[in-house]
Design a protein around this motif. Sequence first.
Motif, PDB file in Angstrom:
ATOM      1  N   CYS B  47       0.879  -1.414  -0.070  1.00  0.00           N
ATOM      2  CA  CYS B  47       0.528   0.447  -0.167  1.00  0.00           C
ATOM      3  C   CYS B  47       0.606   0.684   0.112  1.00  0.00           C
ATOM      4  CB  CYS B  47      -0.779  -0.077   1.211  1.00  0.00           C
ATOM      5  SG  CYS B  47      -0.942  -1.387   2.148  1.00  0.00           S
ATOM      6  N   CYS B  48       2.188   1.487   0.865  1.00  0.00           N
ATOM      7  CA  CYS B  48       3.261   2.285   0.495  1.00  0.00           C
ATOM      8  C   CYS B  48       3.165   3.235  -0.554  1.00  0.00           C
ATOM      9  CB  CYS B  48       3.954   1.855   1.557  1.00  0.00           C
ATOM     10  SG  CYS B  48       3.586   2.512   3.545  1.00  0.00           S
ATOM     11  N   GLY B  84       6.506  -0.690   1.835  1.00  0.00           N
ATOM     12  CA  GLY B  84       5.426  -1.830   2.003  1.00  0.00           C
ATOM     13  C   GLY B  84       5.488  -3.012   2.828  1.00  0.00           C
ATOM     14  N   ALA B 112       4.713   1.674   8.984  1.00  0.00           N
ATOM     15  CA  ALA B 112       5.191   0.970   9.755  1.00  0.00           C
ATOM     16  C   ALA B 112       5.663  -0.379   9.490  1.00  0.00           C
ATOM     17  CB  ALA B 112       3.816   0.889  10.563  1.00  0.00           C
ATOM     18  N   CYS B 113       5.204  -1.149   7.926  1.00  0.00           N
ATOM     19  CA  CYS B 113       5.776  -2.062   8.097  1.00  0.00           C
ATOM     20  C   CYS B 113       6.861  -2.310   7.634  1.00  0.00           C
ATOM     21  CB  CYS B 113       5.047  -2.471   6.745  1.00  0.00           C
ATOM     22  SG  CYS B 113       3.454  -2.776   7.077  1.00  0.00           S
ATOM     23  N   CYS B 143       1.094   4.741   8.063  1.00  0.00           N
ATOM     24  CA  CYS B 143       0.578   3.937   7.924  1.00  0.00           C
ATOM     25  C   CYS B 143      -0.931   4.118   6.710  1.00  0.00           C
ATOM     26  CB  CYS B 143       0.079   2.537   8.558  1.00  0.00           C
ATOM     27  SG  CYS B 143      -0.506   1.437   8.121  1.00  0.00           S
ATOM     28  N   PRO B 144      -0.535   4.381   5.919  1.00  0.00           N
ATOM     29  CA  PRO B 144       0.910   4.818   4.860  1.00  0.00           C
ATOM     30  C   PRO B 144       1.234   6.629   5.136  1.00  0.00           C
ATOM     31  CG  PRO B 144      -0.792   5.442   3.357  1.00  0.00           C
ATOM     32  CD  PRO B 144      -1.476   4.608   4.382  1.00  0.00           C
TER      33      PRO B 144
HETATM   34  S1  SF4 Z   1       3.003   0.603   6.859  1.00  0.00           S
HETATM   35 FE1  SF4 Z   1       0.362   0.392   5.802  1.00  0.00          FE
HETATM   36  S2  SF4 Z   1      -0.136   1.401   3.986  1.00  0.00           S
HETATM   37 FE2  SF4 Z   1       2.217   0.689   4.194  1.00  0.00          FE
HETATM   38  S3  SF4 Z   1       2.539  -1.368   3.970  1.00  0.00           S
HETATM   39 FE3  SF4 Z   1       2.316  -1.815   6.011  1.00  0.00          FE
HETATM   40  S4  SF4 Z   1       0.073  -2.230   6.420  1.00  0.00           S
HETATM   41 FE4  SF4 Z   1       0.485  -0.274   3.913  1.00  0.00          FE
END
Ligand code: SF4
Lengths: 580, 211
Positions: B47-48, B84, B112-113, B143-144
């Motif tokens: 998603c990021c 991500g 965050a991931c 996030c993101p």
């Molecule tokens: S930090 Fe949030 S937005 Fe980014 S990859 Fe992880 S779950 Fe997806």
Amino acid sequence: MTTPVLTPIADLTARFPGSVTKDERAGYSGFLVAKENLLEVAAAIRDEFGYDLLTAVTGVDYLAENKMEVVYHAYKTTGGPGLVFKVQVDRIDPVTVPSLVNIWPGVDFQEREAWDLLGIKFDGHPDLRRILMWEGYQGHPLRKDWKEPFFEEEVKPFKSRWPDGKHVFAEEKNPFRDNLNFPKNFDPDAYQPEAEKDLYSSLERFTLKSESGLKTDQIVVNMGPHHPSTHGVLRVAVTLEGETIMGLKPVMGYLHRNHDKIGERCTFLQILPYTDRLDYFNSMSNNFGYVITVEKLMKIPVAERAEYIRVIMAELSRIQNHLIFIGMLLNDLGTMYTPSLYAFEERELILDIFEAVSGARMMCNYFRFGGVVRDIPEDVMQKIKGLVQDRLPAKTDEMDRFLSENEVLVGRLKGVHVINAEDAAKFSVTGPVLRAAGVPYDLRRADPYGIYDRFDFDVAVRTHGDMMDNFLIRFDEIRQSLRILEQALKQIPQGPINSQKPQYQVRVPAGEAYGRIESPKGELAYYVVSNGKPNPYRYHVRPPSFVNLTAIEHICRGTKIQDFVALLAMLDIVMGELDR
Amino acid sequence: MENEKFSLPNYNIPEDLETIVAITTLDRLYNWGRRSSVWPLMFGLACCAIEMIAAQASRYDMSRFGMEVMRPTPRQADMMLVSGTVTKKMLPAIIRLYNQMPEPKYVVAMGACASSGGPFKEGYNVVAGIDKFLPVDVYIPGCPPTPQALIAGLIKLQEKIDRQSIKKVRWYDRKKEDANYVPMPILGPDLIDVRRNAEIKQAAAAKESAS
Ligand code: SF4
């Protein structure tokens, strides 16, 4: 959830006395089929009763009853309610169930997923390999007795966080001090990694002799998981004869984030933010699908104003998704960036609205059981009206005018990657791809959810099933969404935005529910089993990207490798929901 | 050369030469060049990555800061933006990409991931933070993270580059065997970090049950 077309559900018990019984557990529906008769019953369901679209296959591990259950959801492409049938088998290794891949080829990947995550062996499946994890991984993660390395407790909220609040890092509790788990006496130095023999043998490499006596060879090319145009971390292994694709196998799981397993540990409400991260372009639609599924189980009404807000958000989401689709398709065809910059400009305006109502641009987490979390402020309402009435229609027409008759574009899209209606349904393809092939199957009409039955709109449909029609149908759908939005904005009443009191934990009665919506990419469905506890017993997502990909080999065999990238754009896959 | 940080202070350059002559140190020259043309690896994980694309697109236009030339091949990239969730299955590919990047190479953990595993940390296929394998220069929370946050993070990276000295940077260190190489992890019954083989073997032997 009213269903206007009340075609009676086929009575299987009369047709197959003895081998089919009604599922009479409280809260459950559908039929239980004896394993021995599954193939025969399934063939009858398709041919005699006309359920030509098998949308979902998944398994449930009933550990306490020592049973494994495989659940099938079959629908008709002409619309109407579906038919649920299940097979129960004893939970002894190996758990085997006959494969339905010869009846509905669309079950291919879903059966592989059930094998990978639940360890259900499908007899007669031609290519039963792991799909999300890698070959050689230990165990089947979705089994109820399998525990992940960072296992803390069966269900959330974990006591260490609440109410005691004595949190220890997960790393400190694991013997390997990391997110790892190895079998006893495992020796990493002696370990031989499994080569991907099965993958390559499934591609059937063979030598051809041409007329002139020249020996030619086919070559296998791997694209991805790092490839600038595979739309994320998808990998495909392709057999090429010159530039022509002879065989192709997608390899996925590079973004498998264990959505189902985490979901089963979470409470019903805690899952909601995770659904945002499935199809991260459309968090609003993902929320929508999940809440209507749980509302089905809870049997609660939705506040009237919230129904409209939901539709407004879901349709805005569809518009921005399709705009990005157009931009990305053009990117993949080589028009680097310009069209996608146009698309992103509009998308930002829609994201502004999402941010204004929910506080986040992408991960909205906006829906709640019974309604939505916040009302739309009046000034935002005016902004939406401005967008829907002036800006978006004009910009859509502009894009259409700039692109659709461009000779190069038409040349690259027309007649390429054709899938016909029959094959599309056979492979369980849904969404715009199915409609571009000539099947007017749109859940907003075929099996209306929410308040879609109140709006006047046409189901966009095209006939050729090639890339050009797939491209044009997105414009059609944007226009229809704008029509729905206009009506919704006119009709939206004042009132409360949630029929329930805000609550930390919801009570969900025992039972099962399958809720589905027409997400911008196809049928997004959730299968939730509750046993009356605060956490779902089984939580499964049926993502459209994943199932639509089943048809990919069929579509691209015999086409050129250069066009393949555009095919991925046409199927509009997104890895977050494909791999979950 | 209008970057005011470029010339050293306290040197008087005649006014008519100011636009063509600068007095500076080698480090400053290098850093100035590097910070103004960070070429990111074109690569998205989850998603990021979408916010990363949004940061490059119409509204936010990251190229204002000299870091827009996304390279699809690692051989031409200076910076890996880990955008991500890093999964175990994907990790070998990421490490391979990192090893293929020539120096200077920077790693930015976006979201965050990539920083810690984020919402998916407990998942069985998730690596809890890319910093378990790669040396991360900048972490961007969120996030993101919004495009603004991403751009702020990349400006932080530029500030970091400003303070580098070619004598001390990791990749020109003669004493280390190959400071740029991270050994490839192996996908076995679980992810095998080959640097930790002895530890894994010991812990596996000490395990109670045979599960
Ligand atoms: S930090 Fe949030 S937005 Fe980014 S990859 Fe992880 S779950 Fe997806």
